[in-house]
Design an enzyme around this catalytic site. Structure first.
Site, mmCIF file in Angstrom:
data_model
loop_
_atom_site.group_PDB
_atom_site.id
_atom_site.type_symbol
_atom_site.label_atom_id
_atom_site.label_comp_id
_atom_site.label_asym_id
_atom_site.label_seq_id
_atom_site.Cartn_x
_atom_site.Cartn_y
_atom_site.Cartn_z
ATOM 1 N N THR A 85 2.342 -4.372 -2.851
ATOM 2 C CA THR A 85 2.368 -3.809 -1.503
ATOM 3 C C THR A 85 2.960 -4.774 -0.489
ATOM 4 O O THR A 85 2.694 -5.975 -0.524
ATOM 5 C CB THR A 85 0.942 -3.428 -1.070
ATOM 6 N N SER A 134 3.062 2.968 -0.189
ATOM 7 C CA SER A 134 3.275 3.907 -1.285
ATOM 8 C C SER A 134 4.734 3.998 -1.714
ATOM 9 O O SER A 134 5.027 4.331 -2.864
ATOM 10 C CB SER A 134 2.764 5.294 -0.883
ATOM 11 N N ARG A 174 -40.660 10.221 1.573
ATOM 12 C CA ARG A 174 -40.768 10.247 3.031
ATOM 13 C C ARG A 174 -41.277 11.595 3.514
ATOM 14 O O ARG A 174 -40.752 12.641 3.144
ATOM 15 C CB ARG A 174 -39.398 9.956 3.638
ATOM 16 N N THR A 226 -7.282 4.765 -0.271
ATOM 17 C CA THR A 226 -5.890 4.396 -0.025
ATOM 18 C C THR A 226 -5.337 3.358 -0.976
ATOM 19 O O THR A 226 -4.115 3.162 -1.009
ATOM 20 C CB THR A 226 -5.700 3.885 1.425
ATOM 21 N N GLU A 273 -4.564 1.791 -4.889
ATOM 22 C CA GLU A 273 -4.119 2.431 -6.130
ATOM 23 C C GLU A 273 -3.492 3.790 -5.818
ATOM 24 O O GLU A 273 -3.552 4.709 -6.637
ATOM 25 C CB GLU A 273 -5.274 2.573 -7.123
#
Length: 650
Positions: free
Chosen positions: A140, A146, A312, A426, A428
């Site tokens: 990158t 991309s 709870r 975002t 891979e």
């Protein structure tokens, strides 16, 4: 299931663990032994936490859990499926450790294994498998994420010295967000435009030394820390610049292309686009692993939220004198149980894609069949990674909110889970881009042109060829008319209404949506071209439709994977519980898109209301089983040591 509320939890865990139960058990044991990392994540300064994460990664490497995917001759396990199972299971713990493992063994090691040849394997694999050689994956760039084909870094061959010269022409071409680069990596696999003579041959990968033995930047290499991030601050992300950095000719990872000593470029794959996509395709394991890690992070959030809701108490019947537990409220079931069902569904879809990946790495089919299977794998991996990571973001946030203010405290893990998985959508591959890849595969039906088409080429291909193919495929499946509410489905008479819990009906409903969206997308692309509109503009206008078709496709294959798994489970309470989860996953998905089904005549208004009523009923039926269903995830108790669970009495 009132008379069969008790599940066989160990058997259900075994169903989830599948063939790699022993691998997952090893990782769970390692997680329990290093449970203190969760406290370290909250309390240590960033630099100290980075060192702690590295220490844990190297300790785990010593057990063999990080080396399953490498050849046995270099100290690995020779089993890609085991490698994926180990990585997924590791995500039950601290996610900085997970990502550090992914960078070191999946990306850096995987690139050398899959893109290199024996000399590279012999030089690097043994040391990197055992954590002695630390590396990073420098693909990158600040200006190119991309769009890998447009990377700016260059590697120019100098025939006079037999070396490649790497250069970063400007700051847009700096390598950015590179895990392991800021502090620990001594080497990097660098992706750069290969230039020989005056000719560029596209993006190729090189092994480059970026630090010397003292840990200082190598000559010509500039390194900068990316600084604090939203999450994953145990991972040392950095930036890299190269200024006339020289590497040997043999440092080109040359499985698919090589440069001779006298400067001739050779490759067994003549087409440059196909060569590029083949190189990237060998790294599909990263997408498979990230998708699985996201699903397992969702399991942790659900395990905490469900157990908390079991304990709870809040409000209740004023006359009873006792407050109700949260999980008895219908809306709380609505919040958590569809996500629980979806997590099971995605787990089985992930199991399927991991099995396909393992088969691809040991494929002995003829070349054409293997190529077709690889392309289908790339599409499936892209789609399941996108849905799995989007699901994690949604699930963790909903579980945080379902735990109220307690969920906002760092000690209860939701902040780290939410922040650390945020980037999964975002890296891979950006999910939106990946879904476009899925749609491209559907429109071209994995034909030879699949890899060679950019967005403009895809539009032109669809306009000239693919519409008829898509329509033929749609009509052949004959689902357009069979899904009306009043027509025969699965052998019923015309007067009978399809049973919402009939898996065949659920699958046909999702199949019809997929095929309708795909066919209408093909027509829309063709009509744009026929009208003389620029192909790039046509594609831009249709991108929402592209994503919708891809999403529908992946939804369908997720349901198919669940149904396939159900068919392997013996009759009994466990299978009954899995069928409830399968129904809830399918119908909650239909409910979420009921507007589309109403618009297209697949559901009447009354039928849409019936779907909602059925989702509510499935939640009530799952209520007695909820704790056992999350217990079956097999999360080590050490990973669930939260203040929220310690002090919420029943």
């Amino acid at each position: 299931m009132a008379d069969r509320d008790v599940l066989d939890v160990p058997a259900l865990t075994a169903t989830l663990d599948g063939k790699y139960a022993e691998v997952r058990a090893l990782v769970r044991s390692n997680l329990a032994a290093h449970a203190g990392i969760l406290e370290d994540q909250r309390t240590l300064p960033r630099d100290e936490f980075r060192e702690r994460v590295l220490e844990v990664v190297q300790e785990m490497a010593a057990t063999g859990q990080t080396g399953f995917g490498f050849p046995a001759e270099y100290g690995g396990g020779g089993d890609v499926g085991a490698s994926v199972a180990a990585f997924e299971t590791l995500a039950l713990g601290d996610l900085s450790v997970v990502v550090k493992v992914g960078v070191q063994f999946g990306l850096f090691g995987g690139a050398i294994l899959q893109l290199g040849t024996r000399p590279h394997h012999e030089a690097y694999l043994d040391d990197l498998i055992h954590g002695r050689l630390l590396g990073c994956f420098a693909m990158t760039e600040s200006g190119h994420g991309s769009n890998v084909q447009a990377l700016g870094t260059t590697a120019t061959y100098d025939a006079g010295t037999g070396e490649f010269v790497l250069d970063t022409p400007d700051d847009r071409a700096r390598k950015d967000y590179i895990g392991n680069a800021a502090r620990h990596a001594s080497h990097a696999v660098v992706f750069a435009q290969l230039v020989v003579g005056e000719e560029s041959h596209g993006v190729h990968a090189f092994v480059v030394r970026i630090r010397d033995d003292r840990g200082e930047p190598a000559p010509g290499v500039r390194i900068e820390d990316c600084g604090p991030k939203i999450g994953l601050n145990g991972v040392d992300n950095g930036r890299l610049w190269f200024d006339s950095v020289r590497v040997a000719r043999t440092d080109l990872l040359d499985r698919y292309a090589a440069v001779t000593e006298d400067g001739r470029y050779t490759s067994g794959i003549e087409n440059a686009n196909r060569r590029f996509f083949t190189m990237l395709g060998t790294l599909v394991q990263g997408r498979v692993c990230v998708g699985g890690a996201a699903v397992n992070a969702s399991k942790v959030a659900l395990a905490i939220a469900v157990e908390y809701a079991q304990r709870r108490r809040q409000f209740g019947n004023p006359g009873s004198g006792t407050e109700e537990v949260l999980l008895d409220y219908g809306m709380h079931q609505r919040r958590l149980f569809p996500l629980l069902a979806r997590t099971y569904a995605l787990h089985f879809a992930q199991e399927r894609v991991a099995a396909d990946l393992h088969a691809a790495f040991s494929d002995i089919e003829e070349e054409g069949a293997a190529e077709l299977a690889r392309r289908a794998l790339e599409s499936r991996a892209a789609g399941t990674k996108a849905l799995g990571t989007w699901h994690a973001s949604r699930t963790i946030q909903e579980c945080r909110e379902a735990c109220g203010g307690a969920g906002y405290l760092s000690v209860n893990r939701f902040d780290a889970l939410r922040a650390d998985t945020d980037v999964f959508t975002t890296f891979e591959g950006d999910n939106t881009i990946l879904m476009q890849l899925v749609a491209k595969g559907l429109l071209t039906d994995y034909k030879d042109s699949f890899e060679d088409l950019d967005q403009i080429g895809l539009v032109r291909f669809v306009a000239s060829t693919a519409v008829e193919t898509v329509l033929e495929r749609t009509n052949a499946r004959s689902v357009l008319e069979r899904l009306r509410d009043v027509v025969p489905v699965g052998g019923r008479t015309a007067e009978e209404v399809p049973d919402l819990l009939d898996s065949r009906y659920q699958l046909e409903l999702l199949t019809w949506r997929e095929e309708h969206l795909l066919a209408s997308l093909a027509r829309r692309l063709k009509s744009g071209i026929d009208a003389g509109t620029d192909p790039a503009e046509v594609f831009s206008r249709c991108q929402d439709h592209v994503i919708g078709a891809a999403h529908a496709h992946v939804e369908r294959i997720v349901l198919e994977a669940f149904l396939d798994k159900l068919a392997t489970v013996e009759a009994g309470p466990n299978r009954d519980a899995l069928k409830l989860l399968c129904d809830l996953s399918a119908l909650s998905g239909v409910e979420a898109d009921r507007g589309w089904f109403l618009e297209h005549g697949r559901l009447s208004g009354a039928r849409a209301k019936a779907v909602t009523a059925q989702v509510n009923e499935l939640g009530r039926r799952l209520r007695p089983l909820a704790q056992q269903l999350v217990d079956a995830f097999g999360i080590p108790r050490e990973m669930l040591r939260t203040e929220l669970l310690e002090f919420s009495g029943s």
